[in-house]
Design a protein around this motif. Structure first.
Motif: not given
Length: 759
Positions: A232-234, A240-250, A261-267
């Protein structure tokens, strides 16, 4: 044609095979001799006897009997198969492949021969041959999933991704009913197929396949979630990518990569991005997960100025209150920023003053005559420890202050292993290796059950050239019933010890023992490469395909490992030194017969003195080794008087006796430059950006008069660091060598390259 056997002898022959497989070598030899007594020209039995002899370590006798078996029965696939196994056991893989192919022509239906051939082909990275072998095995038994997967792997490693994917698709199309969700092999196959699609570069299709096939069917949930987030990031589907990385952080809130990766996705990762918004992401998780360290520590990487100081204080104080020993290790990467390097010790000093004041104002509580430490004193110790490490660190080194803070910490708690280890490190950085070794050994004595501090003490003793003391120290954690701790370290492949031990011997002039250790390290890497044999079939059997692909790729670059590079460079330098010494002695002898001095390499008297010193060191080491061997033998005899003299391995085979225990044969080599080349070539191939490797390669090739190879090393070193002092010296050395030999005397092609590349 094989000589026919009676039913009784045929039963005995099957017993021979079982005995070999179960490593019951004595029984196998006995049964084989019974058959050969009645059928002296039965090639298959002779071949199996040869295989058993090879298992017992009788290599020459085994090969002789194997060749005799072939002359007796050239058309026996068993004889050819055994001949291949003998070559394989002796690492002559090319000849082993030839023998397997002969056996396969005689018995094309043999799955065992085909499997052995395929394993050897992948071991040798003959991908084209491996594809052919796996294709033949699939045609013979298409109902077995492993054969389909193996063919896909063969295409994948060959680089034919489309065929690899097509092979997996074809097998899936043959399935009438989908496998159950609990099928691990099917789960792995789905993720493997997804990785192949991703390698083609079609990220969108990889994501579609993942969501359609893997999300519901795969057991490795973490891999699915990580891949989905990456795809999703690529694809720049940032929400959607941010939500996916948040799920992994949880799932794992201390995994720093997920936050980045989350910070990068959020720009918010780019320079000039909103620092407050970026900080808010971490604050959210710090508030939600109070025990999460990463959410509080990672903002220190990008914060600056007063905000950094405020957050650093907020992070430091609780950690110092709790006395966390790893605090400095967590923060030392920030020292690349000058402001942060100055701020952190300032905050620690500030905390120390406050904690010291609190500790002084609080009286120790007396209970049964013992004084209990207050929380304030724990904080004081932690702050002193932090500051001692700060001033001992190479980017902020002030050894006088480091010593002061460390002594204060030890005065506060003399039984702290961490404080005493830091004291030893300070002595090391002061250059007093003797006191460093003593201090580290004292730290070890404070916790005799800790393997780490035991290893550290042994390492410091080796740095101080105390080889025997180090071996006794590290022996405290080898097998308690062992009489040979060094043998245990070799069995455990303890590379760090062998490296330090070899370097210590090299410093004391014991070239033989030093080379012995460096050759042992090279042998360990050979063993790691050979250990693939077991995994070529095991990984397929267990369905661990992705891990197997990673293993094969890791093995392809195994010799870029830092420990191999270090040992190889040490060995190469020793061999160059041996060559130079021999040349100096030869030149000195010639000059003595003529003019009495050697203007190029020093006086002959100096060379003789060096040789005498080396002989003295070798003699001393030989006596020490003989004494240790006698003591070990006496200890073993006392422990078990009934034990036989011959050492045997666990499988009953005789252990190979070390014919050169002191490395004297290694040090007496007549081809030191050829030996040095064997060590340096893997370094140049796998670690081309290691400037020490390029410099060492130049020295070897220049002495071997291989001027183009020397020039290549010189150009590579110049590209890495043109200002390096050795590069300038080697440039002059190459010019001097070419002037001496005369460029005009070199081949025309060499002259052309030198004219173009070496001005």
């Amino acid at each position: 044609m094989p000589q026919p056997l009676s039913s009784r002898d045929a039963s005995l022959f099957r017993q021979v095979i079982r005995n070999y497989e179960e490593k019951q070598y004595k029984r196998g030899i006995k049964a084989a001799e019974q058959i050969l007594k009645k059928n002296p020209r039965h090639g298959d039995t002779m071949a199996m006897k040869a295989l058993i002899l090879n298992g017992q370590g009788k290599t020459d006798e085994a090969f002789s009997l194997g060749k005799e078996a072939l002359t007796v029965d050239m058309k026996s696939h068993i004889c050819w198969h055994v001949y291949g196994l003998l070559y394989r056991a002796n690492k002559n893989f090319e000849e082993a492949i030839k023998a397997y192919k002969f056996a396969l022509r005689l018995e094309p239906e043999s799955t065992q021969i085909q499997r052995d051939l395929a394993i050897l082909q992948i071991q040798m990275r003959d991908y084209a041959g491996y594809v052919q072998s796996r294709h033949a095995m699939l045609q013979a038994r298409p109902q077995i999933r492993q054969n389909w997967t193996a063919l896909a792997i063969a295409y994948h490693l060959e680089g034919n991704l489309s065929e690899a994917e097509r092979t997996l698709n074809t097998y899936e199309d043959t399935l009438k009913n989908p496998p159950p969700r609990s099928d691990v092999e099917h789960s792995e196959a789905i993720l493997y197929k997804n990785s192949i699609i991703a390698e083609t570069g079609d990220t969108k299709r990889a994501l579609e396949h993942l969501e359609s096939a893997a999300v519901e069917r795969c057991l490795d949930r973490l891999s699915v979630l990580e891949r989905r987030a990456e795809y999703l990031t690529k694809l720049d589907r940032n929400e959607e990518a941010a939500a996916a990385w948040r799920a992994l952080i949880d799932r794992n809130p201390d995994h720093s990569l997920y936050y980045r990766k989350l910070v990068e996705t959020l720009g918010l990762a780019a320079e000039g991005a909103d620092q407050e918004a970026r900080l808010a992401v971490f604050d959210e998780y710090a508030a939600k997960l109070p025990r999460c360290d990463a959410a509080k520590r990672l903002p220190l990487d990008f914060l600056t100025g007063d905000l950094f100081k405020e957050r650093a204080r907020k992070y430091l104080v609780p950690m110092l209150d709790r006395g966390i020993p790893s605090l400095f290790a967590n923060l030392k990467h920030l020292y690349s920023d000058e402001f942060k390097k100055a701020t952190l010790p300032e905050l620690a000093e500030e905390y120390l003053v406050a904690a010291q004041a609190a500790a002084d104002s609080t009286a120790a509580v007396e209970t049964n005559g013992d004084a209990k430490k207050t929380d304030s004193s724990k904080g004081v110790g932690a702050a002193l420890f932090f500051l001692a490490q700060h001033y001992n660190y190479y980017m902020s080194r002030d050894l006088a202050k480091a010593d002061e803070y460390c002594d204060r910490a030890i005065a506060l708690d003399a039984s702290s292993v961490d404080f005493n280890m830091t004291k030893a490190r300070i002595w090391k950085h002061k250059g007093d290796l003797q006191k460093a070794s003593e201090a580290m050994d004292h730290a070890r004595s404070l916790d005799t059950r800790d393997r780490y501090i035991n290893s550290k003490a042994a390492k410091y003793q080796l740095r101080n050239d105390e080889n025997e003391a180090a071996l006794k120290t590290v022996a405290l954690f080898t097998r308690p019933d062992s009489t040979d701790p060094l043998g245990d370290l070799l069995d455990m492949q303890c590379i760090w010890y062998l490296t330090e031990d070899g370097e210590a011997y090299a410093r004391t002039g014991n070239t033989g023992m030093a080379l012995k250790r460096f050759h042992a390290i090279a042998n360990i890497f050979d063993i790691w490469q050979e250990d693939q044999f077991d995994f070529h079939s095991f990984s397929l059997r267990k369905g661990m395909i992705r891990s197997y692909i990673e293993l094969v790729r890791w093995e392809d670059r195994i010799r870029e490992h830092p420990f191999f590079t270090r040992a190889a460079l040490d060995a190469a330098r020793l061999y160059v030194s041996i060559y130079d010494t021999a040349q100096a002695e030869a030149n000195g002898s010639a000059d003595t017969n003529g003019h009495g001095t050697n203007g190029t390499n020093g006086t002959s008297a100096d060379a003789a003195a060096d040789a005498a010193e080396k002989k003295k060191a070798v003699k001393k080491a030989k006596k020490a080794a003989e004494k240790a061997e006698r003591e070990a033998a006496e200890k073993a005899a006392k422990a078990d008087p009934n034990k036989g003299k011959a050492a045997t391995a666990d499988d009953g085979t005789l252990k190979k006796k070390d014919e050169d225990p002191l490395g004297l044969k290694l040090a007496a080599t007549t081809t030191p430059l050829a030996e040095a080349t064997k060590f340096i070539e893997p370094v140049l191939q796998f670690s081309p950006k290691n400037i020490d490797g390029q410099l060492a390669g130049f020295e070897i090739y220049l002495r071997r008069e291989k001027y183009l190879l020397a020039l290549r090393c010189l150009k590579a070193a110049e590209a890495l660091d043109a200002s390096h002092e050795a590069v300038k010296k080697q440039t002059a050395a190459l010019r001097a060598a070419l002037d001496k030999v005369g460029v005009a005397s070199l081949p025309a092609q060499v002259q052309e390259v030198l004219a173009a590349e070496f001005a």
